[in-house]
Design an enzyme around this catalytic site. Sequence first.
Site, PDB file in Angstrom:
ATOM      1  N   SER A 143      17.604  12.376  67.492  1.00  0.00           N
ATOM      2  CA  SER A 143      17.174  13.767  67.671  1.00  0.00           C
ATOM      3  C   SER A 143      16.277  14.123  66.492  1.00  0.00           C
ATOM      4  CB  SER A 143      18.393  14.690  67.667  1.00  0.00           C
ATOM      5  OG  SER A 143      17.995  16.045  67.552  1.00  0.00           O
ATOM      6  N   TYR A 156      26.579  16.943  63.824  1.00  0.00           N
ATOM      7  CA  TYR A 156      25.556  16.551  64.802  1.00  0.00           C
ATOM      8  C   TYR A 156      24.382  15.882  64.078  1.00  0.00           C
ATOM      9  CZ  TYR A 156      22.282  16.536  68.646  1.00  0.00           C
ATOM     10  OH  TYR A 156      21.392  16.131  69.613  1.00  0.00           O
TER      11      TYR A 156
HETATM   12  N1  LIG Z   1      18.533  18.515  75.025  1.00  0.00           N
HETATM   13  C1  LIG Z   1      18.082  18.484  73.799  1.00  0.00           C
HETATM   14  O1  LIG Z   1      17.449  19.448  73.315  1.00  0.00           O
HETATM   15  C2  LIG Z   1      18.277  17.240  72.954  1.00  0.00           C
HETATM   16  C3  LIG Z   1      17.470  17.085  71.815  1.00  0.00           C
HETATM   17  C4  LIG Z   1      17.623  15.945  71.033  1.00  0.00           C
HETATM   18  C5  LIG Z   1      18.542  14.973  71.376  1.00  0.00           C
HETATM   19  N2  LIG Z   1      19.316  15.156  72.484  1.00  0.00           N
HETATM   20  C6  LIG Z   1      20.298  14.087  72.792  1.00  0.00           C
HETATM   21  O2  LIG Z   1      20.076  13.613  74.111  1.00  0.00           O
HETATM   22  C7  LIG Z   1      21.284  13.050  74.629  1.00  0.00           C
HETATM   23  C8  LIG Z   1      21.490  13.557  76.042  1.00  0.00           C
HETATM   24  O3  LIG Z   1      21.709  14.947  76.015  1.00  0.00           O
HETATM   25  P1  LIG Z   1      21.110  15.930  77.119  1.00  0.00           P
HETATM   26  O4  LIG Z   1      20.177  16.839  76.428  1.00  0.00           O
HETATM   27  O5  LIG Z   1      20.645  15.171  78.284  1.00  0.00           O
HETATM   28  O6  LIG Z   1      22.425  16.796  77.434  1.00  0.00           O
HETATM   29  P2  LIG Z   1      23.322  16.907  78.741  1.00  0.00           P
HETATM   30  O7  LIG Z   1      22.498  17.310  79.909  1.00  0.00           O
HETATM   31  O8  LIG Z   1      24.446  17.811  78.343  1.00  0.00           O
HETATM   32  O9  LIG Z   1      23.864  15.425  78.983  1.00  0.00           O
HETATM   33  C9  LIG Z   1      24.824  14.846  78.148  1.00  0.00           C
HETATM   34  C10 LIG Z   1      25.372  13.601  78.822  1.00  0.00           C
HETATM   35  O10 LIG Z   1      26.321  12.989  77.924  1.00  0.00           O
HETATM   36  C11 LIG Z   1      27.499  12.705  78.664  1.00  0.00           C
HETATM   37  N3  LIG Z   1      28.685  12.742  77.795  1.00  0.00           N
HETATM   38  C12 LIG Z   1      29.048  13.732  76.943  1.00  0.00           C
HETATM   39  N4  LIG Z   1      30.250  13.446  76.410  1.00  0.00           N
HETATM   40  C13 LIG Z   1      30.638  12.254  76.945  1.00  0.00           C
HETATM   41  C14 LIG Z   1      31.802  11.444  76.807  1.00  0.00           C
HETATM   42  N5  LIG Z   1      32.836  11.823  76.042  1.00  0.00           N
HETATM   43  N6  LIG Z   1      31.873  10.287  77.497  1.00  0.00           N
HETATM   44  C15 LIG Z   1      30.855   9.913  78.306  1.00  0.00           C
HETATM   45  N7  LIG Z   1      29.726  10.634  78.486  1.00  0.00           N
HETATM   46  C16 LIG Z   1      29.640  11.805  77.822  1.00  0.00           C
HETATM   47  C17 LIG Z   1      27.575  13.794  79.751  1.00  0.00           C
HETATM   48  O11 LIG Z   1      28.304  13.342  80.873  1.00  0.00           O
HETATM   49  P3  LIG Z   1      29.775  13.813  81.309  1.00  0.00           P
HETATM   50  O12 LIG Z   1      29.953  15.237  80.866  1.00  0.00           O
HETATM   51  O13 LIG Z   1      29.772  13.644  82.801  1.00  0.00           O
HETATM   52  O14 LIG Z   1      30.690  12.854  80.626  1.00  0.00           O
HETATM   53  C18 LIG Z   1      26.096  13.916  80.116  1.00  0.00           C
HETATM   54  O15 LIG Z   1      25.758  12.954  81.078  1.00  0.00           O
HETATM   55  C19 LIG Z   1      22.387  13.446  73.649  1.00  0.00           C
HETATM   56  O16 LIG Z   1      22.704  12.322  72.850  1.00  0.00           O
HETATM   57  C20 LIG Z   1      21.751  14.536  72.804  1.00  0.00           C
HETATM   58  O17 LIG Z   1      22.289  14.587  71.506  1.00  0.00           O
HETATM   59  C21 LIG Z   1      19.206  16.247  73.291  1.00  0.00           C
END
Ligand SMILES: NC(=O)c1ccc[n+]([C@@H]2O[C@H](COP(=O)([O-])OP(=O)(O)OC[C@H]3O[C@@H](n4cnc5c(N)ncnc54)[C@H](OP(=O)(O)O)[C@@H]3O)[C@@H](O)[C@H]2O)c1
Length: 263
Positions: A143, A156
């Site tokens: 990130s 985080y």
């Molecule tokens: N969105 C942003 O602004 C942003 C920016 C920088 C980095 N990121 C990173 O991108 C990645 C994906 O996030 P996203 O933005 O796509 O958010 P999201 O839509 O909330 O997706 C998060 C995913 O992680 C899974 N997850 C969470 N806890 C888990 C667990 N205990 N076991 C297995 N799976 C788990 C969730 O699936 P389930 O709930 O079904 O388990 C979901 O599929 C993350 O690592 C986040 O830190 C996001």
Amino acid sequence: MIVQPSSGTALITGASSGLGATFAYHLAALKYDLVLVARREDRLRNLGDRLSQRYGVRTEIFPADLSSDAGIIQVEERIRARNDLTLLVNDAGFGGGGPYFRADIIRGADMIHVHVVATARLTRAVLPQMTERRRGAVINLGSVAAFYVLPGSVLYGSTKAWVVAFSRGLAHELKGTGVRIQALCPGFTHTEFHDAPEFEKMKDTSIPGFLWMPADKVIEKSLRALARGKTVYIPGLRNKILASLPRIPFAGPIIRRIARRHE
Ligand SMILES: NC(=O)c1ccc[n+]([C@@H]2O[C@H](COP(=O)([O-])OP(=O)(O)OC[C@H]3O[C@@H](n4cnc5c(N)ncnc54)[C@H](OP(=O)(O)O)[C@@H]3O)[C@@H](O)[C@H]2O)c1
């Protein structure tokens, strides 16, 4: 047009929504067979069925909770048993937590498991098959927060900084093996990530619209960068500027003041 890093089979954690599900769409369009991992089985099943019908690829649903050792070990065992992965995407993650001295330590330990332990163990499980075939890649979700000191999101930011450092070191170790590593470091991206109650203020008001990027764009750029062999990849000029702000003298205190408004 997306540049194809190498087709085959990809295992994606966090595939039930957001960036993980978007990776699944893009990779299915590139004719990857998929192993989809997350906790919400119904979501994975719907996605898998849609992608199989639309792109004719094979999809395996593998529900697992990566905040537990048991869940991580199940996925490790599946990776070894399949022995056919050409791409691993360690995407699962979540944010929030609030000031660390008041934070729920169980949720904190879960975050360390999902961001650090799962990433380290699943990567270790997949590398022998990739190095032996001299072909493959691992994308780890970092990130822009990895480059910041962020009060209110200390765990985080520090787990994402670990993802970047881990990927950098690994990329050096893997030189000449045919296996690529990418730490993908997006900024604000439209997914379900900010649906958590602690992000309510951030979503509604203070982050200007121009700083947000659609998930599709992040993934397109990531796959192009993987084909170029870029190890630490920050998608988009605005995010690159965001990631470099902490290196500018006097920017640190301003950033920390803004971050405190979201605590
Ligand atoms: N969105 C942003 O602004 C942003 C920016 C920088 C980095 N990121 C990173 O991108 C990645 C994906 O996030 P996203 O933005 O796509 O958010 P999201 O839509 O909330 O997706 C998060 C995913 O992680 C899974 N997850 C969470 N806890 C888990 C667990 N205990 N076991 C297995 N799976 C788990 C969730 O699936 P389930 O709930 O079904 O388990 C979901 O599929 C993350 O690592 C986040 O830190 C996001």
